[in-house]
Design an enzyme around this catalytic site. Structure first.
Site, PDB file in Angstrom:
ATOM      1  N   LYS A 162      -8.767  -4.336  -5.705  1.00 22.52           N
ATOM      2  CA  LYS A 162      -8.089  -3.110  -5.276  1.00 22.52           C
ATOM      3  C   LYS A 162      -7.951  -2.093  -6.403  1.00 22.52           C
ATOM      4  CE  LYS A 162      -3.446  -5.020  -5.979  1.00 22.52           C
ATOM      5  NZ  LYS A 162      -2.997  -4.131  -7.033  1.00 22.52           N
ATOM      6  N   GLU A 191       0.224  -1.389  -4.288  1.00 19.18           N
ATOM      7  CA  GLU A 191       1.221  -2.383  -3.841  1.00 19.18           C
ATOM      8  C   GLU A 191       2.205  -1.773  -2.834  1.00 19.18           C
ATOM      9  OE1 GLU A 191       0.697  -5.344  -4.567  1.00 19.18           O
ATOM     10  OE2 GLU A 191      -0.004  -5.618  -6.615  1.00 19.18           O
ATOM     11  N   GLN A 224       1.330 -10.422   0.790  1.00 20.79           N
ATOM     12  CA  GLN A 224       1.868 -10.596  -0.564  1.00 20.79           C
ATOM     13  C   GLN A 224       3.186  -9.848  -0.751  1.00 20.79           C
ATOM     14  OE1 GLN A 224      -1.007 -11.007  -3.981  1.00 20.79           O
ATOM     15  NE2 GLN A 224      -2.389  -9.980  -2.555  1.00 20.79           N
TER      16      GLN A 224
END
Length: 673
Positions: free
Chosen positions: A29, A216, A246
């Site tokens: 990512k 994130e 996550q």
């Protein structure tokens, strides 16, 4: 673009509207974000000063900056913003301080500053006991993250206690304003309120930030989500990268549902999945996918890799926590030799910091270098340092550092001027400070009452030293702790009785460790000096680690492991009440614990070993443990179970013989007939 796979390339090239990149663990990512920044600047002609990339940690921010600077050279990168959410908020407050009513040079209160102010307010008013300080601080932080102002907190209060906390919140905000200060949560909340209340200021920032990239995204809280939404507006210049599997920070306000909210707030949202993993074997990914499939999903995805099938995942049952730590240490030594790899190729992951102390002691006993992150090392705790300093001085009276640490811990009314005089005298005589205390000549340099206090201390320590060298050294150390009323000292200096008791428990644990070393002598004459020397080994291992270019086993919590990867991973304490944690079971929050387990599994590149203890000490009692429900959720064909009562001497002999042969082959030796 040459090094990107088709899905990564698609994510980089999509700029005609908002984009959600659903990026699985180890799917590259960061490459997508950094290359998209380069694409916007070099191919789309967007000036770098109009692009902002936001991360959650300084480490991630630094890594992103380094990668972008390797892709975009010179003047082209000038003005690019790559920062954490909080740094972006701080930058906005600094530039808009007049609109916000702050004077230039406002202060930022960290957690300790904020805690001190709250304690002062609570003591002044007396409505709330300062024992509840942590609760009050956490509640105020949660309110700020959820955009709840003091007036609304007061109106929604469901108990007198909540109403009191809301009142402390109001006075706390008032005090911050009076001090021309903001706290950590205000760094996001303040810009959000500014943009919501002053549209002309928001427009100015929307013109400045024309494309926003967020890393994130599953970890954003309500105020961070709203900040992004306000900055982007209706233009759609947004790429967010996240993974709902996550999301492990609900306890600090993160809302994984923010990923699902994007579709509602940005109807033209394009979703691109990154499912190819560049980190782990297919078997590790299969196990991770199988586990996380037990959670409900807004978005479906399945990780895959081209790294080969790999070895089965091992689940090892150990008799108790001591046997578990010993087994992990021995596995690391054995695997290191067998595979010809380094200590730094291993990581040990656990649910709570308290699990680290036994692991540390076992690693030290086997001279395995290690580093701890995401928690305080057992031997770095103040109470352990204090007691170890007493023991170090008993073993080596020339240890001036140990002497200086303990001479006034607990307080003995020995001032700094007395210690300075003692230091000068010891230097002139070329002797240690402890030895200097016992010289007659010192009386000419120091007042009688100061000398008397110092000499009384030395006489007492000599007495304890002689007891330690007697038949019951551990009893002597326990007497030493009681003589100085260290328990009273802990209670005087701890934030609560519970914290003081926990620190005292650490000291008794240290004494148990000394006792264990002395008992495992196997007929050899092991002295208290030997036992202390083994425990002081930590310092030597630290120095050795520096020389070895940090070749250390990594110890960390599962939360701290996020974003990291290691060839060989051990997940310890795979038991009910530990993982999933007892609090999560009681609060019916198993899904987050499952995600935490998934994060642990996906840290492993080549091998994964999970351990659990049949018995574990909790709150002073030894209780029977049951293995974690998550182990039942792993695919049977990919997991081998060891130590579950199956007794096969022939298989054990065969395995032991094979291991010995392979070790002898590596060492160039031959097995004797």
């Amino acid at each position: 673009m040459a090094n990107l796979n088709p899905r990564q390339r698609e994510a980089v090239l999509h700029i005609d509207g908002p984009c959600l990149v659903l990026a699985g663990a180890g799917s590259g990512k960061t490459s997508v974000i950094t290359r998209k920044i380069a694409y916007l600047i070099e191919e789309c002609g967007m000036p770098a000063r109009h692009i902002a990339a936001v991360t959650f940690t300084n480490k991630a921010s630094r890594e992103m900056k380094e990668r972008v600077s390797g892709l975009v050279k010179g003047k082209q990168a000038r003005g690019l913003t790559v920062s954490t959410f909080h740094n972006l908020g701080l930058n906005i407050i600094r530039r808009e301080h007049k609109s916000l009513g702050f004077k230039p040079g406002f202060s930022i209160f960290d957690a300790e500053d904020a805690r001190g102010l709250l304690k002062e307010l609570m003591l002044k008013d007396g409505d709330l006991d300062t024992e509840h300080l942590d609760l009050v601080q956490n509640q105020i932080s949660n309110w700020k993250n959820d955009l709840t102002v003091p007036e609304r907190a007061a109106s929604k209060a469901q108990s007198p206690g909540e109403a009191q906390i809301a009142e402390v919140y109001r006075r706390y905000n008032q005090a911050l304003k009076a001090y021309n200060a903001v706290d950590f949560d205000d760094l996001i909340l303040t810009p959000v309120r500014l943009f919501s209340e002053q549209p002309e200021v928001l427009e100015k920032w929307q013109r400045r930030i024309r494309y926003l990239l967020v890393d994130e995204y599953q970890d954003t809280n309500s105020s961070q989500y709203l900040l992004v939404k306000l900055l982007v507006g209706n233009r759609g210049g947004l790429t967010v990268v996240g993974d709902d599997d996550q999301s492990i920070y609900a306890w600090r306000g993160a809302r994984p549902e923010n990923l699902a909210l994007l579709k509602k707030d940005f109807p033209s949202l394009e979703m691109i999945k990154l499912e190819q993993n560049y980190r782990s074997t297919s078997r590790i990914l299969r196990v991770a996918n199988h586990l996380i499939a037990h959670n409900p999903h807004e978005f479906e995805k399945a990780l895959w890799s081209e790294m080969g099938l790999g070895e089965p995942i091992r689940v090892i049952r150990c008799a108790n926590e001591d046997a578990e730590a010993e087994r992990v240490a021995m596995e690391i030594l054995s695997q290191r030799l067998k595979r010809q790899i380094k200590f730094k190729d291993f990581a040990i992951l656990y649910r709570g910091n308290h699990q680290a102390r036994l692991l540390e002691i076992k690693l030290q006993a086997h001279q395995i270098p290690y580093a701890i992150s995401g928690g305080t090392s057992f031997f770095a705790r103040a109470e352990i340092k204090d007691v170890m300093s007493y023991l170090r001085l008993i073993v080596n009276p020339d240890d001036d550092n140990a002497f200086l640490r303990i001479i006034n811990t607990p307080r003995r009314q020995i001032g700094t001027s007395t210690l300075e005089t003692l230091g000068h005298y010891a230097n002139e005589r070329h002797i240690s400070m402890f030895a200097a205390c016992q010289e007659i000549g010192l009386s000419e340099h120091m007042p009688a009452h100061s000398l008397e206090r110092i000499q009384r201390f030395c006489q007492w320590l000599n007495h304890i030293g002689s007891l330690c060298r007697g038949e019951e050294p551990v009893a002597a150390v326990r007497q030493m702790v009681e003589d100085i009323d260290y328990e009273g000292w802990l209670h005087q200096n701890a934030s609560s009785p519970k914290v003081a008791e926990k620190r005292l428990e650490n000291i008794w644990y240290l004494l148990d460790s000394i006792k264990a070393i002395l008992q495992k002598a196997d007929g050899e004459d092991v002295t208290i000096e030997d036992a202390i020397a083994k425990l002081v080994l930590r310092d030597m291992l630290d120095r050795q680690a520096e020389e070895d270019d940090e070749d250390q086993v990594q110890l960390m919590t599962l939360h701290a492991s996020k974003g990291l990867e290691y060839p060989h991973v051990f997940m310890v304490g795979m038991e009910e009440d530990l993982l999933p944690h007892r609090v999560s079971i009681e609060e019916d929050n198993i899904e987050e614990e499952r995600r935490l387990t998934y994060v642990g599994i996906t840290r492993a590149q080549k091998t994964l070993t999970m351990t659990w203890a049949g018995k574990r000490k909790q709150y002073g009692e030894i209780i029977e443990s049951s293995y974690s429900r998550f182990l039942d959720e792993l695919p049977e064909e990919d997991v081998t179970w060891e130590g579950n009562g199956q007794h096969n001497p022939e298989a054990n002999r065969s395995q032991g013989s094979a291991t010995l042969s392979s070790l002898l082959d590596m060492l160039g030796g031959k097995k004797k007939p």
